[in-house]
Design a protein around this motif. Structure first.
Motif, PDB file in Angstrom:
ATOM      1  N   ASN A   1     -70.111 -52.457  36.922  1.00  0.00           N
ATOM      2  CA  ASN A   1     -69.822 -52.891  35.558  1.00  0.00           C
ATOM      3  C   ASN A   1     -69.470 -54.373  35.461  1.00  0.00           C
ATOM      4  O   ASN A   1     -68.974 -54.811  34.425  1.00  0.00           O
TER       5      ASN A   1
ATOM      6  N   ARG B   1     -63.392 -53.301  31.652  1.00  0.00           N
ATOM      7  CA  ARG B   1     -63.065 -53.076  30.246  1.00  0.00           C
ATOM      8  C   ARG B   1     -62.477 -51.674  30.119  1.00  0.00           C
ATOM      9  O   ARG B   1     -62.785 -50.784  30.919  1.00  0.00           O
TER      10      ARG B   1
ATOM     11  N   LEU C   1     -63.183 -49.252  28.023  1.00  0.00           N
ATOM     12  CA  LEU C   1     -64.183 -48.222  27.725  1.00  0.00           C
ATOM     13  C   LEU C   1     -65.492 -48.517  28.449  1.00  0.00           C
ATOM     14  O   LEU C   1     -66.585 -48.330  27.902  1.00  0.00           O
ATOM     15  N   GLU C   2     -65.396 -48.955  29.684  1.00  0.00           N
ATOM     16  CA  GLU C   2     -66.603 -49.358  30.396  1.00  0.00           C
ATOM     17  C   GLU C   2     -67.487 -48.155  30.746  1.00  0.00           C
ATOM     18  O   GLU C   2     -68.696 -48.319  30.909  1.00  0.00           O
ATOM     19  N   TRP C   3     -66.895 -46.952  30.864  1.00  0.00           N
ATOM     20  CA  TRP C   3     -67.736 -45.789  31.166  1.00  0.00           C
ATOM     21  C   TRP C   3     -68.690 -45.508  30.015  1.00  0.00           C
ATOM     22  O   TRP C   3     -69.877 -45.229  30.239  1.00  0.00           O
ATOM     23  N   PHE C   4     -68.199 -45.577  28.794  1.00  0.00           N
ATOM     24  CA  PHE C   4     -69.082 -45.379  27.646  1.00  0.00           C
ATOM     25  C   PHE C   4     -70.105 -46.508  27.546  1.00  0.00           C
ATOM     26  O   PHE C   4     -71.254 -46.276  27.141  1.00  0.00           O
ATOM     27  N   ASP C   5     -69.707 -47.712  27.891  1.00  0.00           N
ATOM     28  CA  ASP C   5     -70.660 -48.819  27.887  1.00  0.00           C
ATOM     29  C   ASP C   5     -71.768 -48.588  28.912  1.00  0.00           C
ATOM     30  O   ASP C   5     -72.947 -48.868  28.638  1.00  0.00           O
ATOM     31  N   SER C   6     -71.411 -48.094  30.095  1.00  0.00           N
ATOM     32  CA  SER C   6     -72.431 -47.826  31.109  1.00  0.00           C
ATOM     33  C   SER C   6     -73.363 -46.700  30.683  1.00  0.00           C
ATOM     34  O   SER C   6     -74.572 -46.763  30.932  1.00  0.00           O
TER      35      SER C   6
ATOM     36  N   SER D   1     -74.101 -45.874  27.562  1.00  0.00           N
ATOM     37  CA  SER D   1     -74.947 -46.406  26.495  1.00  0.00           C
ATOM     38  C   SER D   1     -76.006 -47.347  27.051  1.00  0.00           C
ATOM     39  O   SER D   1     -77.143 -47.371  26.566  1.00  0.00           O
ATOM     40  N   ARG D   2     -75.663 -48.116  28.090  1.00  0.00           N
ATOM     41  CA  ARG D   2     -76.609 -49.092  28.639  1.00  0.00           C
ATOM     42  C   ARG D   2     -77.666 -48.438  29.516  1.00  0.00           C
ATOM     43  O   ARG D   2     -78.846 -48.769  29.432  1.00  0.00           O
TER      44      ARG D   2
ATOM     45  N   ARG E   1     -79.374 -45.227  27.424  1.00  0.00           N
ATOM     46  CA  ARG E   1     -79.770 -45.523  26.042  1.00  0.00           C
ATOM     47  C   ARG E   1     -79.202 -44.430  25.127  1.00  0.00           C
ATOM     48  O   ARG E   1     -79.918 -43.765  24.383  1.00  0.00           O
ATOM     49  N   TRP E   2     -77.912 -44.266  25.217  1.00  0.00           N
ATOM     50  CA  TRP E   2     -77.194 -43.190  24.530  1.00  0.00           C
ATOM     51  C   TRP E   2     -77.345 -43.350  23.017  1.00  0.00           C
ATOM     52  O   TRP E   2     -77.007 -44.377  22.440  1.00  0.00           O
TER      53      TRP E   2
END
Length: 591
Positions: A297, A505, A507-512, A514-515, A518-519
């Motif tokens: 991340n 960050r 909320l980096e798990w949700f960012d990963s 989504s990235r 392509r959530w």
């Protein structure tokens, strides 16, 4: 007075003339001894004790007839005790020498993985907070409290969760003096980036000094021309003692040597780091230089700002990711069969103690031999391998049979591994802070067998039944693929050594997610429509355009199109009246 003298003391037979019913010399001695007077046990004035003299007194079975030991006896006894103490001291010295020799042989002969299990201390972060909370004392108090009330139980559980949350939120501030860099030694691009990072870490002043920190790189780069270790050392003579090289054996035996681990690569490099540190794991900071990036991340282009922030006064926030301790147990029967097939039948006869019988077979089936043990960060996979038969696996939880699985295999995944093989097999996405064991079947024979989330305090055991058609294969984080025979089993528990990763960050798990996945993002974006055009002004993708832009958007003459449509209807080919077109819309003509 006579009645009082005729009474006997407690424990004295009432009829001295009658021998004890068990007979023997002791009974005769008890029967013929002089009764003790009752008044010898009385206390003057009630409670206070009588005045005691220095005359030795003998009680019970006629011991008053035995004379006191002579002084020579006391002297001999003292001499014997002194000799015994000397022998004990010599024996203790011999034991200390033997212990030292055994320890020396252990250090010199024992393999590194077993040596590690005996020498390593508790988890890296357990030592950090060991002075604040005495976990062992708390557990002993809980075990000793037989009447733990419901209110106290809830308060204790809530306090434990709060401590866990505070540990996750609180940044770890410590001097980072030894940095380990892990990368792919065969990737030329990553080797160049490793040299750039090592040069910056060595030369950037830290902690009141005009020089940087110690940097450990892979020993494979020692003679690499692209890394050019000699060139780094020549740039500053002080770098000679600061640039060092790590090996897998060093990571196993001295994991506390490193204050921070930096990975350059993708998720596979992070899994390789977990394989290197089979017990204690230093904090891991992963830069994203791979293809996916669920676990990476941090952006390498900003490594200077990010490392200055973490190695400075701000500190680092740690996410303790759960790992599994997976142990393979071999059935003695299968080991005996394999040994006999590979060597000779006589060896199997000698190990079994003679020709195989039904009793010997049952004992061999129940006997297990401990095999290899692995620490797993992602998942443990048991599959049927190249066999064409479906796998039959017995699943136990805390030594209780849950079910017999008929499938191509199963996946036991950590929350970190929920985005890997488990997700591809239909498993759920699980946040890494949730302590759980994911059980995901691979192509199950019955549709009712669905993925499950189990409590992390369970000890799961997967066994290959003797009645099954074939064996299976087990792999640990995609490595160390091992074949399992009939009767073999694998035990999976939550590891006492988690995998700490540095958080960038909150909320980096949700960012990963989504990235990388392509959530909630459509894979193919549709072409947008202009607002109000063709009667779809309120549809998806409608843009707000002013009148000038609407006029430039379309250059179709709708009057000619409507005339052509009306002519086709009059000729009978329209398929609808003049009031309605083929779609049931009035004012004829397609828009």
């Amino acid at each position: 007075m006579e009645d009082r003298q005729s009474q006997t003391s407690p424990g004295t037979p009432k009829s001295p003339d009658k021998p004890h019913r068990h007979g023997g010399a002791m009974a005769e001695a008890m029967a013929t001894r002089t009764p003790i007077r009752r008044d010898s046990f009385d206390r003057p004035n009630g409670f206070p004790l009588p005045m005691l003299d220095s005359t030795p007194r003998r009680f019970s079975t006629g011991a008053n007839a035995i004379p006191m030991p002579a002084p020579q006896v006391f002297a001999a006894q003292i001499a014997a005790e002194a000799e015994l103490d000397e022998k004990r001291s010599q024996r203790k010295d011999a034991q200390d020498i033997e212990t030292a020799l055994n320890k020396f042989q252990f250090y010199s002969q024992t393999p590194s993985i077993a040596r590690l299990a005996a020498l390593t201390s508790p988890c890296y972060f357990h030592k950090r907070f060991g002075d604040a909370v005495d976990i062992e004392k708390v557990l002993e108090e809980i075990k000793g409290d037989d009447q733990l009330s419901h209110s106290r139980l809830m308060q204790t559980a809530a306090s434990v969760r709060e401590v866990s949350r505070q540990l996750q939120r609180r940044p770890l501030k410590r001097a980072v003096r030894n940095v380990m860099v892990i990368t792919k030694a065969r990737d030329n691009t990553l080797v160049s980036l490793t040299r750039e990072l090592a040069m910056w870490l060595l030369g950037t002043p830290r902690y009141g000094k005009d020089i940087g920190v110690n940097v450990w790189v892979d020993s494979k780069l020692r003679k690499s021309k692209r890394f050019d270790a000699d060139g780094l050392v020549k740039s500053d003579e002080r770098f000679k003692d600061m640039l060092r090289f790590w090996t897998p054996a060093l990571c196993l035996e001295q994991p506390e040597l490193f204050d921070l681990v930096i990975t350059l690569g993708g998720d596979g490099t992070v899994l390789f780091t977990s394989w290197l540190f089979q017990r204690i794991v230093p904090p891991v900071l992963a830069f994203s230089l791979g293809s996916l990036g669920f676990l990476t991340n941090f952006d390498f282009e900003q490594y200077k700002q990010q490392l200055n922030h973490i190695m400075g006064d701000a500190g680092m926030r740690i996410n303790m990711r759960m790992r599994f301790t997976c142990t393979v147990y071999r059935a003695a029967a299968s080991v005996l069969t394999n040994t006999a097939q590979s060597s000779s039948a006589s060896l199997s006869t000698s190990m079994a103690g003679g020709p195989p019988t039904r009793t010997n077979t049952n004992e061999l089936e129940s006997t297990k031999i401990e095999g290899e043990t692995h620490e797993v960060l992602n998942e443990l996979v048991i599959d049927r391998g190249p066999s064409s038969y479906i796998s039959s696996l017995d699943l136990y939880a805390n030594d209780s049979l849950l079910t017999r699985i008929s499938a191509d295999g199963i996946i036991l995944s950590t929350p970190t591994g929920s985005t890997a093989y488990s997700l591809s097999a239909g498993g759920s996405l699980v946040h890494p802070d949730i302590p759980a064991i994911l059980l995901t079947p691979i192509c199950p024979h019955t549709l009712s067998f669905r993925p499950m989330l189990l409590n992390d305090d369970m000890a799961l055991k997967v066994s290959i039944p003797f009645s099954g058609r074939g064996g299976a294969f087990v792999s640990f984080d995609g490595k160390g693929r091992v074949e399992l025979g009939r009767g073999d089993e694998v035990v999976v528990r939550a590891s006492a050594y988690p995998f700490p990763t540095v958080m960038g960050r909150p909320l980096e798990w949700f960012d990963s997610i989504s990235r990388t996945l392509r959530w909630n993002t459509r894979a193919a974006e549709q072409k947008g429509w202009a607002g109000g055009a063709a009667g779809h002004g309120e549809g998806d993708g409608a843009d707000i355009l002013d009148e000038g832009e609407r006029e430039k958007e379309f250059d179709i003459d709708f009057a000619e199109e409507e005339a052509a449509v009306a002519a086709s209807r009059d000729s009978g080919y329209g398929g609808a009246s003049s009031e309605e077109d083929g779609r049931g819309e009035k004012k004829g003509g397609w828009r």
